[in-house]
Design a protein around this motif. Structure first.
Motif, mmCIF file in Angstrom:
data_model
loop_
_atom_site.group_PDB
_atom_site.id
_atom_site.type_symbol
_atom_site.label_atom_id
_atom_site.label_comp_id
_atom_site.label_asym_id
_atom_site.label_seq_id
_atom_site.Cartn_x
_atom_site.Cartn_y
_atom_site.Cartn_z
ATOM 1 N N LEU A 213 -10.673 5.822 -41.845
ATOM 2 C CA LEU A 213 -11.315 7.092 -42.225
ATOM 3 C C LEU A 213 -10.570 8.043 -42.953
ATOM 4 O O LEU A 213 -10.691 9.030 -43.573
ATOM 5 C CB LEU A 213 -11.763 7.956 -41.153
ATOM 6 N N PHE A 214 -8.985 7.722 -42.975
ATOM 7 C CA PHE A 214 -7.839 8.561 -43.403
ATOM 8 C C PHE A 214 -7.937 8.807 -44.885
ATOM 9 O O PHE A 214 -8.109 9.918 -45.485
ATOM 10 C CB PHE A 214 -6.651 8.401 -43.026
ATOM 11 N N PRO A 215 -8.108 7.661 -45.808
ATOM 12 C CA PRO A 215 -8.143 7.905 -47.302
ATOM 13 C C PRO A 215 -9.274 8.550 -47.555
ATOM 14 O O PRO A 215 -9.170 9.357 -48.257
ATOM 15 C CB PRO A 215 -7.957 6.439 -47.721
ATOM 16 N N PRO A 216 -10.461 8.080 -47.065
ATOM 17 C CA PRO A 216 -11.837 9.113 -47.527
ATOM 18 C C PRO A 216 -11.637 10.524 -47.335
ATOM 19 O O PRO A 216 -11.927 11.236 -47.904
ATOM 20 C CB PRO A 216 -12.862 8.221 -47.107
ATOM 21 N N TYR A 217 -11.042 10.573 -46.074
ATOM 22 C CA TYR A 217 -10.838 12.059 -45.609
ATOM 23 C C TYR A 217 -10.263 12.895 -46.632
ATOM 24 O O TYR A 217 -10.549 13.948 -47.178
ATOM 25 C CB TYR A 217 -10.313 12.116 -44.398
ATOM 26 N N TRP B 266 -15.009 11.450 -36.215
ATOM 27 C CA TRP B 266 -14.178 10.800 -35.279
ATOM 28 C C TRP B 266 -14.144 9.498 -35.445
ATOM 29 O O TRP B 266 -15.183 8.707 -36.057
ATOM 30 C CB TRP B 266 -14.786 11.317 -33.716
ATOM 31 N N ASP B 267 -13.072 8.745 -34.970
ATOM 32 C CA ASP B 267 -13.151 7.290 -35.030
ATOM 33 C C ASP B 267 -12.775 6.943 -33.456
ATOM 34 O O ASP B 267 -11.923 7.591 -32.559
ATOM 35 C CB ASP B 267 -11.913 6.957 -35.864
ATOM 36 N N PRO B 268 -13.505 5.915 -32.886
ATOM 37 C CA PRO B 268 -13.120 5.393 -31.631
ATOM 38 C C PRO B 268 -11.742 4.813 -31.572
ATOM 39 O O PRO B 268 -11.831 3.583 -31.574
ATOM 40 C CB PRO B 268 -14.199 4.313 -31.195
ATOM 41 N N SER C 264 -16.699 7.368 -37.862
ATOM 42 C CA SER C 264 -15.647 6.678 -39.098
ATOM 43 C C SER C 264 -16.266 5.848 -39.812
ATOM 44 O O SER C 264 -16.072 5.677 -41.098
ATOM 45 C CB SER C 264 -14.279 5.988 -38.446
ATOM 46 N N GLN C 265 -17.541 5.245 -39.309
ATOM 47 C CA GLN C 265 -18.379 4.451 -40.224
ATOM 48 C C GLN C 265 -18.932 5.118 -41.417
ATOM 49 O O GLN C 265 -19.084 4.268 -42.480
ATOM 50 C CB GLN C 265 -19.550 3.682 -39.445
ATOM 51 N N ILE C 266 -19.187 6.202 -41.242
ATOM 52 C CA ILE C 266 -19.950 6.882 -42.251
ATOM 53 C C ILE C 266 -18.948 7.076 -43.487
ATOM 54 O O ILE C 266 -19.623 7.128 -44.685
ATOM 55 C CB ILE C 266 -20.534 8.281 -41.876
ATOM 56 N N LEU C 267 -17.859 7.383 -43.179
ATOM 57 C CA LEU C 267 -16.796 7.656 -44.461
ATOM 58 C C LEU C 267 -16.343 6.369 -44.959
ATOM 59 O O LEU C 267 -16.001 6.325 -46.084
ATOM 60 C CB LEU C 267 -15.746 8.284 -43.843
ATOM 61 N N THR C 268 -16.420 5.247 -44.162
ATOM 62 C CA THR C 268 -15.924 4.058 -44.744
ATOM 63 C C THR C 268 -16.790 2.790 -45.197
ATOM 64 O O THR C 268 -16.549 1.976 -46.075
ATOM 65 C CB THR C 268 -15.109 3.225 -43.790
#
Ligand code: NCC
Length: 277
Positions: free
Chosen positions: A148-152, A128-130, A104-108
């Motif tokens: 990660l949800f808004p960028p997804y 994925w997010d831990p 999830s760091q990649i998206l955020t």
């Protein structure tokens, strides 16, 4: 508990490690009307006839000067992780990318330029997010490690045709349980690394899986990534992730030779469709 034989361990993985992604049918996602954002085709049906041979390429510094690129690219599908590049490293890591597992760091984190970088285009993405152990989907949705949800959602709206999945936290935690149950020591309740998650996803999609520099070769080094001048032995042996234990588990089911492991850091694993239990 009795120590499982390699074959028993493979069967345990086949029985329990069912890849699961969010499909929007469970709350809170169903209430939020998110069913339309998740891909119609489940990940497991993207290749209905299966893939025959697959490569998993770890991001470890030890892959530098390996000359493994051509061998890696010869597979039907190649899995890479997070922001690991191929450009300028083709000789050692190849240039084919079929799928990326991204945390999830990649998206955020803006440093990754998730929206514009070509690293994330024209391939299958699995994010994925831990989420905290045992957190339910509501808790996780409101308090993910990195949101990660808004960028997804944005990415799905802009690129509706790209296969882009979010792993169900139950899947990652089931993997953690299998690692714990098959280790001698008590391990920290942190999720397995993207590497371990990726190996299991490929075992469910491919007849044979070849993993490169996840278990270190003789080139083992403190250089964290092949593409970065940063040194930390914990990248290979683990700090946050139960890396050491996941690697010992994978080594137990390795069907390749000792020589391939030493020279290429290469582990050969059967896909779930190739094992009889
Ligand atoms: O470093 P990372 O991992 O992106 O590496 C991908 C996978 O390659 C295997 N690996 C990597 C380096 C190394 N020396 N040995 C290895 O075996 C591991 O299997 C690893 O999973 C991750 O798993 O998602 C991780 O992501 C990074 C980071 O978030 C991303 O690279 C984005 O910048 C994590 N590092 C930090 O958060 C600082 C790392 O802990 C796990």
């Amino acid at each position: 508990a009795k120590k499982l034989s390699p074959q028993e361990l493979l069967c345990e993985l086949k029985k329990r490690a069912h890849v699961r992604t969010l499909d929007g049918k469970e709350p809170p996602f169903s209430n939020l009307g998110w069913e339309k954002y998740f891909p119609q085709t489940p990940l497991s049906l993207l290749y209905p006839r299966g893939l025959s041979s697959c490569a998993v390429v770890s991001s470890a510094g030890a892959i530098l000067n390996s000359s493994l690129g051509a061998e890696i690219d010869a597979h039907d599908a190649v899995l890479r992780f997070n922001s690991a590049p191929t450009r300028n490293y083709e000789r050692d890591v190849g240039n084919k990318t079929t799928m990326r597992i991204i945390n999830s760091q990649i998206l955020t984190n803006p440093i990754h330029h998730f929206t514009d970088s070509s690293l994330y285009k024209d391939i299958i993405l699995v994010a994925w997010d831990p989420s905290p152990y045992y957190a339910d989907l509501h808790m996780w949705y409101h308090k993910p490690d990195y949101n990660l949800f808004p960028p997804y959602e944005r990415h799905r709206k802009m690129n509706p045709k790209q296969p882009f999945y979010i792993l169900h936290p139950k899947f990652t935690w089931e993997l953690w349980k299998i690692i714990q149950e098959n280790s001698n020591e008590k391990i920290q309740p942190n999720p397995p690394s993207s590497g371990f998650i990726g190996i299991l996803i490929m075992m469910s999609m491919c007849q044979k899986v070849h993993v490169y520099e996840y278990i270190p070769s003789y080139r083992q080094t403190d250089l964290c990534h092949y593409h970065e001048q940063y040194y930390d032995a914990a990248c290979t042996l683990g700090a946050y992730h139960p890396l050491l234990y996941e690697k010992m588990l994978i080594q137990r089911i390795n069907q390749g030779t000792e020589d391939s492991l030493l020279r290429m850091g290469k582990v050969t694993l059967p896909g779930f469709s190739s094992i009889q239990c």
